[in-house]
Scaffold this motif. Structure first.
Motif, PDB file in Angstrom:
ATOM      1  N   VAL A 116     -12.556   8.402  28.577  1.00 13.83           N
ATOM      2  CA  VAL A 116     -14.167   8.976  28.495  1.00 13.83           C
ATOM      3  C   VAL A 116     -14.597   9.387  30.002  1.00 13.83           C
ATOM      4  O   VAL A 116     -14.488   8.657  30.795  1.00 13.83           O
ATOM      5  CB  VAL A 116     -14.970   7.760  28.166  1.00 13.83           C
ATOM      6  N   SER A 117     -14.764  10.797  30.071  1.00  9.68           N
ATOM      7  CA  SER A 117     -14.785  11.176  31.466  1.00  9.68           C
ATOM      8  C   SER A 117     -15.905  12.126  31.413  1.00  9.68           C
ATOM      9  O   SER A 117     -16.535  13.012  30.562  1.00  9.68           O
ATOM     10  CB  SER A 117     -13.755  11.829  32.206  1.00  9.68           C
ATOM     11  N   VAL A 139     -12.727  12.161  25.620  1.00 15.17           N
ATOM     12  CA  VAL A 139     -13.995  12.516  25.188  1.00 15.17           C
ATOM     13  C   VAL A 139     -14.750  12.949  26.596  1.00 15.17           C
ATOM     14  O   VAL A 139     -14.930  11.933  27.518  1.00 15.17           O
ATOM     15  CB  VAL A 139     -14.916  11.303  24.352  1.00 15.17           C
ATOM     16  N   ARG A 140     -15.303  14.086  26.640  1.00 15.65           N
ATOM     17  CA  ARG A 140     -16.277  14.446  27.708  1.00 15.65           C
ATOM     18  C   ARG A 140     -17.610  14.745  27.608  1.00 15.65           C
ATOM     19  O   ARG A 140     -17.880  15.403  26.692  1.00 15.65           O
ATOM     20  CB  ARG A 140     -15.287  15.541  28.304  1.00 15.65           C
ATOM     21  N   HIS A 144     -20.466  11.320  31.898  1.00 16.96           N
ATOM     22  CA  HIS A 144     -19.525  10.451  31.222  1.00 16.96           C
ATOM     23  C   HIS A 144     -20.761   9.831  30.157  1.00 16.96           C
ATOM     24  O   HIS A 144     -20.393   8.510  29.958  1.00 16.96           O
ATOM     25  CB  HIS A 144     -18.641   9.622  31.783  1.00 16.96           C
ATOM     26  N   VAL A 146     -22.127   8.656  26.898  1.00 15.55           N
ATOM     27  CA  VAL A 146     -21.659   8.428  25.124  1.00 15.55           C
ATOM     28  C   VAL A 146     -22.779   8.381  24.471  1.00 15.55           C
ATOM     29  O   VAL A 146     -23.318   7.355  24.217  1.00 15.55           O
ATOM     30  CB  VAL A 146     -20.552   7.205  25.129  1.00 15.55           C
ATOM     31  N   GLY A 150     -20.232  11.193  20.412  1.00 16.29           N
ATOM     32  CA  GLY A 150     -18.909  10.694  21.329  1.00 16.29           C
ATOM     33  C   GLY A 150     -18.440   9.305  21.037  1.00 16.29           C
ATOM     34  O   GLY A 150     -17.395   9.111  20.848  1.00 16.29           O
ATOM     35  N   ILE A 154     -14.626   8.194  19.622  1.00 17.21           N
ATOM     36  CA  ILE A 154     -13.940   7.025  20.045  1.00 17.21           C
ATOM     37  C   ILE A 154     -13.450   6.105  19.068  1.00 17.21           C
ATOM     38  O   ILE A 154     -12.243   5.672  19.023  1.00 17.21           O
ATOM     39  CB  ILE A 154     -14.744   6.486  21.278  1.00 17.21           C
ATOM     40  N   ILE A 166      -9.104   2.149  26.535  1.00 15.57           N
ATOM     41  CA  ILE A 166     -10.065   3.236  26.873  1.00 15.57           C
ATOM     42  C   ILE A 166     -10.333   2.983  28.384  1.00 15.57           C
ATOM     43  O   ILE A 166     -10.529   2.147  28.989  1.00 15.57           O
ATOM     44  CB  ILE A 166     -11.559   2.974  26.122  1.00 15.57           C
ATOM     45  N   VAL A 168     -12.827   4.608  31.142  1.00 13.69           N
ATOM     46  CA  VAL A 168     -14.157   5.442  31.310  1.00 13.69           C
ATOM     47  C   VAL A 168     -14.157   5.997  32.973  1.00 13.69           C
ATOM     48  O   VAL A 168     -14.069   4.938  33.993  1.00 13.69           O
ATOM     49  CB  VAL A 168     -15.364   4.533  31.306  1.00 13.69           C
TER      50      VAL A 168
END
Length: 261
Positions: A116-117, A139-140, A144, A146, A150, A154, A166, A168
């Motif tokens: 997650v970035s 997932v961007r 970052h 969410v 998003g 995930i 995960i 982050v």
């Protein structure tokens, strides 16, 4: 997945028993039935093919997920750290995908980690962590953050692709965090990003050091906590030890990824 259910219904419909011959049918009805039967005969090989793919899990991208055990959490983190070390040394090993690997990925995926970035163009996870195609589910979003889509993405990677780790990943001088720290009005849909980052900014306000970097680190930990508590898919797995969520920060100047807690 819905696609599999739809294909199953089509498959069953194609193989449904024809009406009883004892039933009296009009000539028009009989012509329509014969026409439908011919279409089904033509489609059967195709339907067989798609139904088989659906049962194998190929459609939906989870062909490998059911047969391969998740990579242990410590091993997943080590792979990411080792990849970053190769990136720092200027010796990446994942610079291309050959024909054999493309053929494998064409029938399914089994990413060992979810990243997650931030959407920042300078922080491509597959580059700075030196991982090849099919190894990371990414997932961007700016900052970052969410949101619902998003989170659903995930959850899909965890539940259907078998990912159990995960990361982050925040980064130095994040524009979204900087804008939130600066305050002021934002146009369009940007306020949705700013509002999601505001708790991290408020939590670090007045702390010594760089305000943006403090808030970025806090935002990483906010998202880590959010994912750990996200029920029912993620929270239950975190509680049982099947899923681990870790925070990290990418340094734009040095290129190093550091784990933060």
């Amino acid at each position: 997945m819905p696609a599999k259910n739809s294909l199953f219904l089509i498959f069953v419909t194609a193989h449904a028993a024809p009406p009883s011959p004892r039933k009296q049918l009009s000539k028009t009805h009989m012509k329509e039935q014969n026409s439908t039967h011919q279409r089904l005969i033509v489609r059967k090989p195709v339907l067989h093919h798609f139904a088989a793919l659906a049962l194998l899990g190929v459609i939906g991208g989870s062909a490998f997920a059911a047969d391969t055990a998740p990579v242990p959490h410590d091993e997943s983190l080590k792979r990411l750290k080792d990849g970053n070390e190769r990136y720092l040394a200027g010796k990446p090993k994942n610079t291309s995908t050959d024909a054999k690997r493309r053929a494998q990925l064409a029938i399914g995926q089994k990413p060992f980690a979810i990243i997650v970035s931030c959407s920042d163009s300078r922080v491509g996870p597959e580059i700075v962590l030196d991982q090849g195609a099919g190894e990371l589910f990414i997932v961007r979003s700016a900052g970052h953050v969410v949101a619902e889509v998003g989170l659903g993405s995930i959850e899909y990677a965890v539940e259907h692709l078998g990912a159990a780790f995960i990361l982050v990943l925040g980064h130095e001088r994040c524009g979204a965090v900087a804008a939130t720290v600066a305050g002021g009005d934002a146009a369009g849909h940007i306020p949705s990003i700013v509002n999601a980052i505001k708790p991290a900014v408020a939590k670090t306000k007045g702390m010594p050091g760089d305000a943006v970097d403090n808030a970025t680190r806090a935002q990483v930990l906010e998202v880590v906590a959010q994912l750990q508590k996200a029920g029912p898919v993620l929270a239950d797995r975190v509680k049982s030890g099947k899923l681990k969520v870790v925070g990290a920060r990418y340094d734009l100047d040095s290129g190093r990824v550091e784990v933060i807690e």
